[in-house]
Design a protein around this motif. Structure first.
Motif, PDB file in Angstrom:
ATOM      1  N   LEU A 279       0.848  -0.872  -0.535  1.00 35.33           N
ATOM      2  CA  LEU A 279      -0.109  -0.033   0.226  1.00 35.33           C
ATOM      3  C   LEU A 279       0.925   1.413  -0.161  1.00 35.33           C
ATOM      4  O   LEU A 279       1.424   2.092   0.748  1.00 35.33           O
ATOM      5  CB  LEU A 279      -0.870   0.277   0.861  1.00 35.33           C
ATOM      6  CG  LEU A 279      -2.024   1.398   1.166  1.00 35.33           C
ATOM      7  CD1 LEU A 279      -3.348   0.784   0.351  1.00 35.33           C
ATOM      8  CD2 LEU A 279      -2.733   0.982   2.572  1.00 35.33           C
ATOM      9  N   PRO A 280       1.049   1.834  -1.065  1.00 36.09           N
ATOM     10  CA  PRO A 280       2.614   2.339  -1.209  1.00 36.09           C
ATOM     11  C   PRO A 280       2.213   4.022  -1.173  1.00 36.09           C
ATOM     12  O   PRO A 280       2.754   5.188   0.560  1.00 36.09           O
ATOM     13  CB  PRO A 280       2.569   2.831  -2.559  1.00 36.09           C
ATOM     14  CG  PRO A 280       2.244   1.540  -3.611  1.00 36.09           C
ATOM     15  CD  PRO A 280       1.019   1.105  -2.736  1.00 36.09           C
ATOM     16  N   SER A 281       1.068   4.410  -0.778  1.00 32.22           N
ATOM     17  CA  SER A 281       0.526   6.184   0.076  1.00 32.22           C
ATOM     18  C   SER A 281       0.533   5.830   1.375  1.00 32.22           C
ATOM     19  O   SER A 281       0.498   6.709   2.676  1.00 32.22           O
ATOM     20  CB  SER A 281      -0.641   5.924  -0.391  1.00 32.22           C
ATOM     21  OG  SER A 281      -2.348   4.799   0.536  1.00 32.22           O
ATOM     22  N   LYS A 282       0.545   4.552   2.589  1.00 30.97           N
ATOM     23  CA  LYS A 282       1.190   4.349   3.669  1.00 30.97           C
ATOM     24  C   LYS A 282       2.437   3.900   3.599  1.00 30.97           C
ATOM     25  O   LYS A 282       2.603   3.553   5.220  1.00 30.97           O
ATOM     26  CB  LYS A 282       0.051   3.381   4.143  1.00 30.97           C
ATOM     27  CG  LYS A 282      -1.665   3.985   3.661  1.00 30.97           C
ATOM     28  CD  LYS A 282      -2.307   5.060   4.953  1.00 30.97           C
ATOM     29  CE  LYS A 282      -3.709   5.632   4.716  1.00 30.97           C
ATOM     30  NZ  LYS A 282      -3.979   5.730   3.504  1.00 30.97           N
ATOM     31  N   ASP A 283       2.991   3.842   2.587  1.00 33.27           N
ATOM     32  CA  ASP A 283       4.239   2.858   3.331  1.00 33.27           C
ATOM     33  C   ASP A 283       4.638   1.256   3.546  1.00 33.27           C
ATOM     34  O   ASP A 283       5.375   1.284   4.624  1.00 33.27           O
ATOM     35  CB  ASP A 283       5.192   4.048   4.190  1.00 33.27           C
ATOM     36  CG  ASP A 283       5.634   5.542   3.069  1.00 33.27           C
ATOM     37  OD1 ASP A 283       5.641   4.677   1.804  1.00 33.27           O
ATOM     38  OD2 ASP A 283       5.981   6.056   3.426  1.00 33.27           O
ATOM     39  N   LEU A 284       3.139   0.941   3.301  1.00 33.02           N
ATOM     40  CA  LEU A 284       3.048  -0.686   4.102  1.00 33.02           C
ATOM     41  C   LEU A 284       3.164  -1.890   2.994  1.00 33.02           C
ATOM     42  O   LEU A 284       2.780  -1.357   1.906  1.00 33.02           O
ATOM     43  CB  LEU A 284       2.031  -0.493   4.458  1.00 33.02           C
ATOM     44  CG  LEU A 284       2.117   0.370   6.184  1.00 33.02           C
ATOM     45  CD1 LEU A 284       0.466   0.034   6.660  1.00 33.02           C
ATOM     46  CD2 LEU A 284       2.514  -0.255   7.463  1.00 33.02           C
ATOM     47  N   ALA A 285       3.480  -2.552   3.432  1.00 31.31           N
ATOM     48  CA  ALA A 285       3.326  -4.138   2.901  1.00 31.31           C
ATOM     49  C   ALA A 285       2.210  -5.091   3.680  1.00 31.31           C
ATOM     50  O   ALA A 285       2.850  -4.929   4.956  1.00 31.31           O
ATOM     51  CB  ALA A 285       4.454  -4.088   2.379  1.00 31.31           C
ATOM     52  N   ALA A 286       1.993  -5.831   3.885  1.00 31.59           N
ATOM     53  CA  ALA A 286       1.549  -7.046   4.087  1.00 31.59           C
ATOM     54  C   ALA A 286       1.907  -8.652   3.236  1.00 31.59           C
ATOM     55  O   ALA A 286       2.047  -8.554   2.229  1.00 31.59           O
ATOM     56  CB  ALA A 286       0.169  -7.195   4.137  1.00 31.59           C
ATOM     57  N   GLY A 287       2.948  -9.078   4.387  1.00 31.36           N
ATOM     58  CA  GLY A 287       3.106 -10.446   3.031  1.00 31.36           C
ATOM     59  C   GLY A 287       3.025 -11.577   3.758  1.00 31.36           C
ATOM     60  O   GLY A 287       3.009 -11.555   4.951  1.00 31.36           O
ATOM     61  N   ALA A 288       2.549 -12.718   2.886  1.00 28.15           N
ATOM     62  CA  ALA A 288       1.544 -13.951   2.817  1.00 28.15           C
ATOM     63  C   ALA A 288       2.697 -14.886   2.431  1.00 28.15           C
ATOM     64  O   ALA A 288       3.067 -15.413   1.726  1.00 28.15           O
ATOM     65  CB  ALA A 288       0.839 -14.219   2.197  1.00 28.15           C
ATOM     66  N   CYS A 289       3.388 -15.550   3.971  1.00 33.49           N
ATOM     67  CA  CYS A 289       4.995 -16.194   3.467  1.00 33.49           C
ATOM     68  C   CYS A 289       4.678 -17.806   4.299  1.00 33.49           C
ATOM     69  O   CYS A 289       5.313 -17.827   5.436  1.00 33.49           O
ATOM     70  CB  CYS A 289       5.868 -15.348   4.083  1.00 33.49           C
ATOM     71  SG  CYS A 289       5.903 -14.105   3.752  1.00 33.49           S
ATOM     72  N   MET A 290       4.194 -18.790   3.836  1.00 31.94           N
ATOM     73  CA  MET A 290       3.966 -20.314   3.974  1.00 31.94           C
ATOM     74  C   MET A 290       3.829 -20.436   5.169  1.00 31.94           C
ATOM     75  O   MET A 290       1.989 -21.050   5.332  1.00 31.94           O
ATOM     76  CB  MET A 290       5.227 -20.511   3.491  1.00 31.94           C
ATOM     77  CG  MET A 290       5.896 -20.657   1.980  1.00 31.94           C
ATOM     78  SD  MET A 290       7.513 -21.192   1.479  1.00 31.94           S
ATOM     79  CE  MET A 290       7.147 -22.913   1.931  1.00 31.94           C
ATOM     80  N   GLY A 291       4.647 -20.293   6.266  1.00 29.03           N
ATOM     81  CA  GLY A 291       4.315 -20.054   7.673  1.00 29.03           C
ATOM     82  C   GLY A 291       3.961 -18.965   8.769  1.00 29.03           C
ATOM     83  O   GLY A 291       3.260 -19.403  10.023  1.00 29.03           O
ATOM     84  N   ASP A 292       3.760 -17.634   8.292  1.00 31.90           N
ATOM     85  CA  ASP A 292       4.142 -16.328   9.092  1.00 31.90           C
ATOM     86  C   ASP A 292       3.480 -15.789   7.698  1.00 31.90           C
ATOM     87  O   ASP A 292       2.952 -15.682   6.573  1.00 31.90           O
ATOM     88  CB  ASP A 292       5.474 -16.378   8.764  1.00 31.90           C
ATOM     89  CG  ASP A 292       6.445 -17.264   9.583  1.00 31.90           C
ATOM     90  OD1 ASP A 292       5.974 -16.938  10.921  1.00 31.90           O
ATOM     91  OD2 ASP A 292       7.015 -17.757   8.837  1.00 31.90           O
ATOM     92  N   GLY A 293       2.312 -14.399   8.855  1.00 31.45           N
ATOM     93  CA  GLY A 293       2.276 -12.893   8.189  1.00 31.45           C
ATOM     94  C   GLY A 293       2.050 -11.963   8.930  1.00 31.45           C
ATOM     95  O   GLY A 293       3.049 -12.150   9.772  1.00 31.45           O
ATOM     96  N   LEU A 294       3.232 -11.054   7.785  1.00 33.37           N
ATOM     97  CA  LEU A 294       3.963 -10.418   7.945  1.00 33.37           C
ATOM     98  C   LEU A 294       3.418  -8.844   7.439  1.00 33.37           C
ATOM     99  O   LEU A 294       2.599  -8.561   6.838  1.00 33.37           O
ATOM    100  CB  LEU A 294       5.263 -10.438   6.999  1.00 33.37           C
ATOM    101  CG  LEU A 294       6.291 -12.197   7.378  1.00 33.37           C
ATOM    102  CD1 LEU A 294       7.251 -10.990   6.303  1.00 33.37           C
ATOM    103  CD2 LEU A 294       6.546 -11.925   8.206  1.00 33.37           C
ATOM    104  N   LEU A 295       3.430  -7.642   8.550  1.00 31.98           N
ATOM    105  CA  LEU A 295       3.159  -6.305   8.630  1.00 31.98           C
ATOM    106  C   LEU A 295       4.599  -5.524   8.223  1.00 31.98           C
ATOM    107  O   LEU A 295       5.239  -5.701   9.377  1.00 31.98           O
ATOM    108  CB  LEU A 295       2.758  -6.069   9.456  1.00 31.98           C
ATOM    109  CG  LEU A 295       2.684  -4.214   8.844  1.00 31.98           C
ATOM    110  CD1 LEU A 295       1.195  -4.111   7.949  1.00 31.98           C
ATOM    111  CD2 LEU A 295       1.820  -3.874  10.652  1.00 31.98           C
ATOM    112  N   PHE A 296       5.277  -5.150   7.333  1.00 36.10           N
ATOM    113  CA  PHE A 296       6.026  -4.285   6.959  1.00 36.10           C
ATOM    114  C   PHE A 296       6.432  -3.054   6.634  1.00 36.10           C
ATOM    115  O   PHE A 296       5.440  -2.289   5.624  1.00 36.10           O
ATOM    116  CB  PHE A 296       7.587  -5.170   6.294  1.00 36.10           C
ATOM    117  CG  PHE A 296       7.293  -5.754   5.375  1.00 36.10           C
ATOM    118  CD1 PHE A 296       7.245  -5.906   3.774  1.00 36.10           C
ATOM    119  CD2 PHE A 296       6.425  -6.714   5.342  1.00 36.10           C
ATOM    120  CE1 PHE A 296       7.783  -6.243   2.530  1.00 36.10           C
ATOM    121  CE2 PHE A 296       6.141  -7.876   3.990  1.00 36.10           C
ATOM    122  CZ  PHE A 296       7.004  -7.107   2.666  1.00 36.10           C
TER     123      PHE A 296
END
Length: 496
Positions: A279-296
């Motif tokens: 979400l570039p307008s908020k400088d955010l990303a969410a990752g769906a990574c197999m066994g993990d969920g990320l916010l970065f």
């Protein structure tokens, strides 16, 4: 092109979660999850189980519990406007991207460009033969990006399959010039570790950054060695795409990520990411990574910074994709239970496994946390021969509400409301009956996205569908327009 009508079907709703420990274990022992089974896999030998599935599917159709073979059904607020069957490209249909009056549709054999200026009658503008598993697709300006996640003899569009154990094999990102939509030109290729299962664009004025998600390394693969605990970041100069190159491989899992079984039975071991949404307008990303969920944070797109990480070792098997709401205070993560090759929308699996997970984002800045609120799963029963799994979707831009359209393979297209994070509900649907009653078959919508007033779906087997939803809850979105849509690069529809 065909436009089809609906036949009313009596639908019971899925009840409480059943035990089904044996079936669940079978799904999880099938190996690493993938977006679809390898098209080259041979059909399974007919067994007593498949005979039982055929009998049960036939009985369910006769009772009106599920639609008949290939029968189209939908809620009253959905209209099926058009279907364009496959043409020259006969592989599995995959993801979608949009730009102006054009839709770009991925296929395991290449990609297709549609003119959708009249959504009731899409016209094929170009079909590009360029085989490679996935062919996840996105566009930015005059550039089109295509993921290759199968080992090839070289980086050309005439390559052939070649074992990943051979050092000379190639997989990664391809870049096309689409300034002439009728004649796309292949202009660049960048090899990435473990290929490119999916990718996500972070556009800038002069450059486009590409976050490449891939997974499942092996000591036997020279170009895909463990540990594979991050993502490849490619920098693509808009005016000189031939100079594209990998500029970083940030480690997202310093501790190795979710260990999976036997520590966490039934959960995929994290060896990379499946998909990332920014979400570039908020400088955010969410990752769906197999066994993990990320916010970065992606304030520095070349050096993403992890803010929070979550796991669900009870009900999530494979973190597949992520979607922010418009206010960036929620994330929906999907679970690809069974690897996109199993029937998981039935009483035996139940309403929590293979569901979406809704997380609120609480706190501020780098102290934000992902807090689980609830699960959402379609409760329309599917035959045990229908591969049904939570897959790609997008928000429907309505101020003050959190609405989403989502693909579920043979579960069809679902429109649902998660404004109340704890009480999500489906408000519309479109689906076809089983392709087959005698064997488990992969088909149905791979992606279902809302773009400029319509829902577009790329059905793995049946082709390109156009739907319209007429509902007081979604109607305000018809007035919202965007010039370009790559769903994994979410636009800010209301802050422009």
């Amino acid at each position: 092109m065909t436009s089809l009508h609906t036949t009313p079907v009596r639908r019971r709703r899925l009840g409480v979660e059943a035990a089904a420990a044996g079936l669940f274990a079978t799904l999880l022992m099938a190996g690493p999850a993938a977006a679809t089974p390898d098209p080259g896999d041979s059909a399974a030998t007919r067994t007593d189980a498949s005979t039982r599935q055929e009998a049960e599917a036939t009985a369910a159709i006769r009772s009106g519990e599920i639609p008949g073979v290939d029968e189209i059904v939908h809620s009253r607020n959905i209209t099926h406007l058009a279907n364009v069957p496959k043409d020259a490209l006969q592989g599995l249909n995959t993801d979608l991207a949009f730009q102006g009056k054009y839709a770009f549709a991925g296929n395991y054999d290449g990609f297709r460009i549609f003119d959708i200026s009249n959504p009731k009658s899409p016209k094929t503008v170009a079909q590009v033969l360029c085989p490679g598993s996935q062919n996840d697709i996105s566009v930015s300006g005059n550039l089109l990006f295509l993921s290759t996640d199968s080992s090839r003899s070289d980086n050309s569009c005439s390559s052939t399959t070649q074992p990943a154990t051979e050092k000379s094999s190639w997989e990664g990102m391809k870049v096309f010039d689409i300034s002439d939509k009728r004649n796309p030109k292949y202009v660049a290729a960048v090899e990435t570790a473990c290929g490119s299962h999916t990718h996500t664009l972070v556009p800038e004025r002069k450059n486009v950054y590409v976050y490449v998600s891939s997974y499942s390394p092996s000591e036997a693969f020279p170009d895909c060695q463990p540990p594979h605990d991050g993502i490849s970041i490619i920098k693509v100069p808009r005016q000189a795409p031939e100079e594209s190159r990998v500029v970083n491989f940030p480690v997202l899992f310093p501790d190795g990520g979710n260990p999976g079984a036997p520590t966490n039975p039934g959960v995929s071991r994290t060896t990379g990411c499946h998909d990332i949404t920014v979400l570039p307008s908020k400088d955010l990303a969410a990752g769906a990574c197999m066994g993990d969920g990320l916010l970065f944070s992606i304030k520095d797109p070349e050096h993403p910074k992890i803010i929070d990480r979550v796991q669900d070792n009870v009900n999530f098997a494979f973190w597949h994709s992520a979607t922010f709401n418009q206010r960036a205070d929620k994330v929906v993560f999907t679970d690809e239970l069974g690897g996109g090759g199993a029937a998981t929308c039935n009483e035996e699996i139940g309403p929590k496994r293979g569901a979406d997970g809704i997380y609120d984002i609480v706190g501020r800045g780098d102290h934000r946390k992902l807090v689980f609120r609830s699960y959402f799963k379609i409760d329309r029963p599917q035959a045990d021969t229908e591969v049904c799994v939570a897959h790609n979707g997008s928000i429907i831009p309505v101020k003050g509400r959190d609405l989403m359209v989502q693909a579920w393979y043979q579960g069809g297209v679902s429109v649902w409301d998660f404004t109340d994070s704890s009480k999500p509900k489906e408000i519309g649907f479109f689906e076809r009956g089983p392709v087959s009653t005698d064997q488990v078959t992969t088909a149905g919508p791979w992606s279902a996205y809302y773009y400029n007033g319509y829902i577009y779906s790329n059905d793995i087997a049946k082709g390109f569908d156009v739907l319209r939803i007429d509902d007081r809850r979604t109607d305000p979105a018809k007035r919202v327009r965007t010039d370009e849509l790559n769903v994994q690069t979410q636009p800010d529809y209301f802050d422009r």
